[in-house]
Design a protein around this motif. Structure first.
Motif, PDB file in Angstrom:
ATOM      1  N   ALA A   1       0.747  -1.272  -0.141  1.00 14.43           N
ATOM      2  CA  ALA A   1      -0.195   0.102  -0.052  1.00 14.43           C
ATOM      3  C   ALA A   1       0.765   1.206  -0.128  1.00 14.43           C
ATOM      4  O   ALA A   1       0.572   2.259  -0.590  1.00 14.43           O
ATOM      5  N   GLN A   2       2.119   1.090   0.595  1.00 16.42           N
ATOM      6  CA  GLN A   2       2.998   2.307   0.611  1.00 16.42           C
ATOM      7  C   GLN A   2       3.427   2.611  -0.673  1.00 16.42           C
ATOM      8  O   GLN A   2       3.948   3.658  -0.975  1.00 16.42           O
ATOM      9  N   MET A   3       3.636   1.663  -1.603  1.00 17.54           N
ATOM     10  CA  MET A   3       3.995   1.840  -2.950  1.00 17.54           C
ATOM     11  C   MET A   3       3.269   2.707  -3.700  1.00 17.54           C
ATOM     12  O   MET A   3       2.927   2.128  -4.969  1.00 17.54           O
ATOM     13  N   SER A   4       2.276   3.431  -3.254  1.00 12.65           N
ATOM     14  CA  SER A   4       1.243   4.328  -3.854  1.00 12.65           C
ATOM     15  C   SER A   4       1.529   5.708  -3.580  1.00 12.65           C
ATOM     16  O   SER A   4       2.003   6.027  -2.681  1.00 12.65           O
ATOM     17  N   PRO A   5       0.995   6.493  -4.514  1.00 17.56           N
ATOM     18  CA  PRO A   5       1.499   7.804  -4.101  1.00 17.56           C
ATOM     19  C   PRO A   5       0.419   8.618  -3.119  1.00 17.56           C
ATOM     20  O   PRO A   5       0.120   9.677  -2.508  1.00 17.56           O
TER      21      PRO A   5
ATOM     22  N   PRO B   1       6.695   6.407  -6.488  1.00  9.78           N
ATOM     23  CA  PRO B   1       7.011   6.022  -5.230  1.00  9.78           C
ATOM     24  C   PRO B   1       8.496   5.510  -5.167  1.00  9.78           C
ATOM     25  O   PRO B   1       8.711   4.569  -6.038  1.00  9.78           O
ATOM     26  N   ILE B   2       9.263   5.809  -4.470  1.00 18.60           N
ATOM     27  CA  ILE B   2      10.710   5.424  -4.091  1.00 18.60           C
ATOM     28  C   ILE B   2      10.970   4.993  -2.656  1.00 18.60           C
ATOM     29  O   ILE B   2      10.001   5.554  -1.982  1.00 18.60           O
ATOM     30  N   GLU B   3      11.878   4.398  -2.707  1.00 21.98           N
ATOM     31  CA  GLU B   3      12.380   4.087  -1.178  1.00 21.98           C
ATOM     32  C   GLU B   3      11.314   3.279  -0.475  1.00 21.98           C
ATOM     33  O   GLU B   3      11.149   3.732   0.574  1.00 21.98           O
ATOM     34  N   GLY B   4      10.601   2.416  -1.014  1.00 21.12           N
ATOM     35  CA  GLY B   4       9.784   1.599  -0.447  1.00 21.12           C
ATOM     36  C   GLY B   4       8.654   2.322   0.020  1.00 21.12           C
ATOM     37  O   GLY B   4       7.592   2.133   0.757  1.00 21.12           O
TER      38      GLY B   4
ATOM     39  N   LEU C   1       8.631  10.389  -2.889  1.00 18.40           N
ATOM     40  CA  LEU C   1       7.730  10.189  -4.086  1.00 18.40           C
ATOM     41  C   LEU C   1       8.528  11.319  -5.036  1.00 18.40           C
ATOM     42  O   LEU C   1       8.992  12.274  -4.704  1.00 18.40           O
ATOM     43  N   GLU C   2       8.607  10.694  -6.188  1.00 19.49           N
ATOM     44  CA  GLU C   2       9.207  11.554  -7.199  1.00 19.49           C
ATOM     45  C   GLU C   2       8.167  12.223  -7.926  1.00 19.49           C
ATOM     46  O   GLU C   2       7.385  11.346  -8.580  1.00 19.49           O
ATOM     47  N   MET C   3       8.247  13.631  -8.043  1.00 23.38           N
ATOM     48  CA  MET C   3       7.131  14.003  -8.580  1.00 23.38           C
ATOM     49  C   MET C   3       7.649  14.931  -9.919  1.00 23.38           C
ATOM     50  O   MET C   3       8.620  15.907  -9.571  1.00 23.38           O
ATOM     51  N   ARG C   4       7.174  14.303 -11.002  1.00 27.05           N
ATOM     52  CA  ARG C   4       8.132  14.951 -12.453  1.00 27.05           C
ATOM     53  C   ARG C   4       7.029  15.935 -13.007  1.00 27.05           C
ATOM     54  O   ARG C   4       5.829  15.418 -13.056  1.00 27.05           O
ATOM     55  N   GLY C   5       7.540  17.094 -13.030  1.00 34.23           N
ATOM     56  CA  GLY C   5       6.431  17.922 -13.971  1.00 34.23           C
ATOM     57  C   GLY C   5       7.013  18.362 -15.350  1.00 34.23           C
ATOM     58  O   GLY C   5       8.364  18.694 -15.186  1.00 34.23           O
ATOM     59  N   SER C   6       6.523  18.315 -16.402  1.00 36.27           N
ATOM     60  CA  SER C   6       6.996  18.436 -17.725  1.00 36.27           C
ATOM     61  C   SER C   6       6.313  19.095 -18.623  1.00 36.27           C
ATOM     62  O   SER C   6       4.973  18.747 -18.799  1.00 36.27           O
ATOM     63  N   ILE C   7       6.991  19.801 -19.760  1.00 33.35           N
ATOM     64  CA  ILE C   7       6.522  20.030 -20.991  1.00 33.35           C
ATOM     65  C   ILE C   7       7.175  19.685 -21.927  1.00 33.35           C
ATOM     66  O   ILE C   7       8.424  20.066 -22.067  1.00 33.35           O
ATOM     67  N   ALA C   8       6.665  18.966 -22.686  1.00 36.72           N
ATOM     68  CA  ALA C   8       7.439  18.236 -23.913  1.00 36.72           C
ATOM     69  C   ALA C   8       8.637  17.331 -23.218  1.00 36.72           C
ATOM     70  O   ALA C   8       8.570  16.673 -22.220  1.00 36.72           O
ATOM     71  N   PHE C   9       9.862  17.752 -23.694  1.00 36.76           N
ATOM     72  CA  PHE C   9      10.928  17.157 -23.164  1.00 36.76           C
ATOM     73  C   PHE C   9      11.597  17.985 -22.081  1.00 36.76           C
ATOM     74  O   PHE C   9      12.456  17.509 -21.366  1.00 36.76           O
ATOM     75  N   PHE C  10      10.985  19.220 -21.523  1.00 40.47           N
ATOM     76  CA  PHE C  10      11.312  20.086 -20.535  1.00 40.47           C
ATOM     77  C   PHE C  10      10.750  19.745 -19.297  1.00 40.47           C
ATOM     78  O   PHE C  10       9.569  19.652 -19.377  1.00 40.47           O
ATOM     79  N   GLY C  11      11.411  19.696 -18.019  1.00 40.05           N
ATOM     80  CA  GLY C  11      10.776  19.383 -16.747  1.00 40.05           C
ATOM     81  C   GLY C  11      11.582  19.414 -15.623  1.00 40.05           C
ATOM     82  O   GLY C  11      12.978  19.663 -15.882  1.00 40.05           O
ATOM     83  N   ARG C  12      11.118  19.247 -14.488  1.00 38.46           N
ATOM     84  CA  ARG C  12      11.993  19.102 -13.224  1.00 38.46           C
ATOM     85  C   ARG C  12      11.370  18.090 -12.312  1.00 38.46           C
ATOM     86  O   ARG C  12      10.236  17.836 -12.510  1.00 38.46           O
ATOM     87  N   THR C  13      12.116  17.583 -11.573  1.00 38.09           N
ATOM     88  CA  THR C  13      11.540  16.535 -10.700  1.00 38.09           C
ATOM     89  C   THR C  13      12.020  17.009  -9.152  1.00 38.09           C
ATOM     90  O   THR C  13      13.003  17.478  -8.940  1.00 38.09           O
ATOM     91  N   GLN C  14      10.907  17.033  -8.167  1.00 41.26           N
ATOM     92  CA  GLN C  14      10.946  17.259  -6.886  1.00 41.26           C
ATOM     93  C   GLN C  14      10.682  15.778  -6.251  1.00 41.26           C
ATOM     94  O   GLN C  14      10.149  14.986  -6.796  1.00 41.26           O
ATOM     95  N   THR C  15      11.356  15.694  -5.140  1.00 39.91           N
ATOM     96  CA  THR C  15      11.344  14.739  -4.461  1.00 39.91           C
ATOM     97  C   THR C  15      10.322  15.093  -2.946  1.00 39.91           C
ATOM     98  O   THR C  15      11.168  15.755  -2.294  1.00 39.91           O
ATOM     99  N   TRP C  16       9.269  14.374  -2.855  1.00 42.45           N
ATOM    100  CA  TRP C  16       8.293  14.642  -1.811  1.00 42.45           C
ATOM    101  C   TRP C  16       8.662  13.737  -0.492  1.00 42.45           C
ATOM    102  O   TRP C  16       9.065  12.344  -1.172  1.00 42.45           O
ATOM    103  N   THR C  17       8.481  13.842   0.672  1.00 40.85           N
ATOM    104  CA  THR C  17       8.635  12.723   1.653  1.00 40.85           C
ATOM    105  C   THR C  17       7.317  12.601   2.364  1.00 40.85           C
ATOM    106  O   THR C  17       6.295  13.660   2.582  1.00 40.85           O
ATOM    107  N   ARG C  18       6.962  11.247   2.483  1.00 38.57           N
ATOM    108  CA  ARG C  18       5.543  10.811   3.034  1.00 38.57           C
ATOM    109  C   ARG C  18       5.874  11.406   4.661  1.00 38.57           C
ATOM    110  O   ARG C  18       6.713  11.017   5.275  1.00 38.57           O
ATOM    111  N   ILE C  19       4.419  11.864   5.118  1.00 36.72           N
ATOM    112  CA  ILE C  19       4.496  12.134   6.372  1.00 36.72           C
ATOM    113  C   ILE C  19       3.664  10.976   6.828  1.00 36.72           C
ATOM    114  O   ILE C  19       2.373  10.712   6.388  1.00 36.72           O
ATOM    115  N   GLN C  20       4.183  10.441   8.133  1.00 36.57           N
ATOM    116  CA  GLN C  20       3.539   9.235   8.564  1.00 36.57           C
ATOM    117  C   GLN C  20       2.392   9.755   9.613  1.00 36.57           C
ATOM    118  O   GLN C  20       2.381  10.553  10.108  1.00 36.57           O
TER     119      GLN C  20
END
Length: 144
Positions: free
Chosen positions: A19-23, A118-121, A125-144
């Protein structure tokens, strides 16, 4: 009896891990440029589609009554807290990846293609936002 209890405990542990391997959940968004926490975002799934709302702003400069003045759709003028920023994302068949929807940057009012992984179990969460080939990735942390 002990054997059945052990099997049940292992099954519940495996189910919780899967269940944790879900956003779905509550996430802390960290600005990829400054490294500072910006907000807490609640991701939910409704009818197989993932959406997310800003639940809490952590930026000390943020005002509680800030609105999305730059938005260009139905979110224009709506409060930032509670604002739906991810829409239309669905799970990719056979992968722990959610794709196909949009993420809104309320500061600019721009929408980007969204991809959530979802990463690291499921702890991050890697959140990738993009337009065509351009974009950026943020890494969000789960709050328990």
């Amino acid at each position: 009896m002990i054997r059945n209890t052990l099997v049940i405990a292992l099954s519940l542990t495996a189910t919780a891990a899967m269940a944790q391997m879900s956003p779905v959940g509550l996430w802390r968004q960290v600005d990829d440029k400054t490294g500072l926490a910006k907000s807490e975002i609640r991701i939910v799934e409704e009818n197989g589609v993932v959406i997310a709302r800003i639940e809490k702003r952590l930026d000390p400069a943020a005002k509680p009554d800030d609105k999305c003045d730059e938005c260009k759709d139905d979110r224009k003028g709506k409060p930032i807290v509670g604002l739906e920023i991810i829409r239309g994302v669905k799970k990719v068949e056979g992968k722990d990846v959610w794709d196909g929807g949009k993420i809104l940057d309320p500061a600019e009012g721009k929408e980007y293609n969204a991809r959530l992984t979802p990463i690291e179990g499921g702890k991050k969460l890697e959140m990738r936002g993009s337009i065509a080939f351009f974009g950026r990735t943020q890494t969000w942390t789960r709050i328990q």
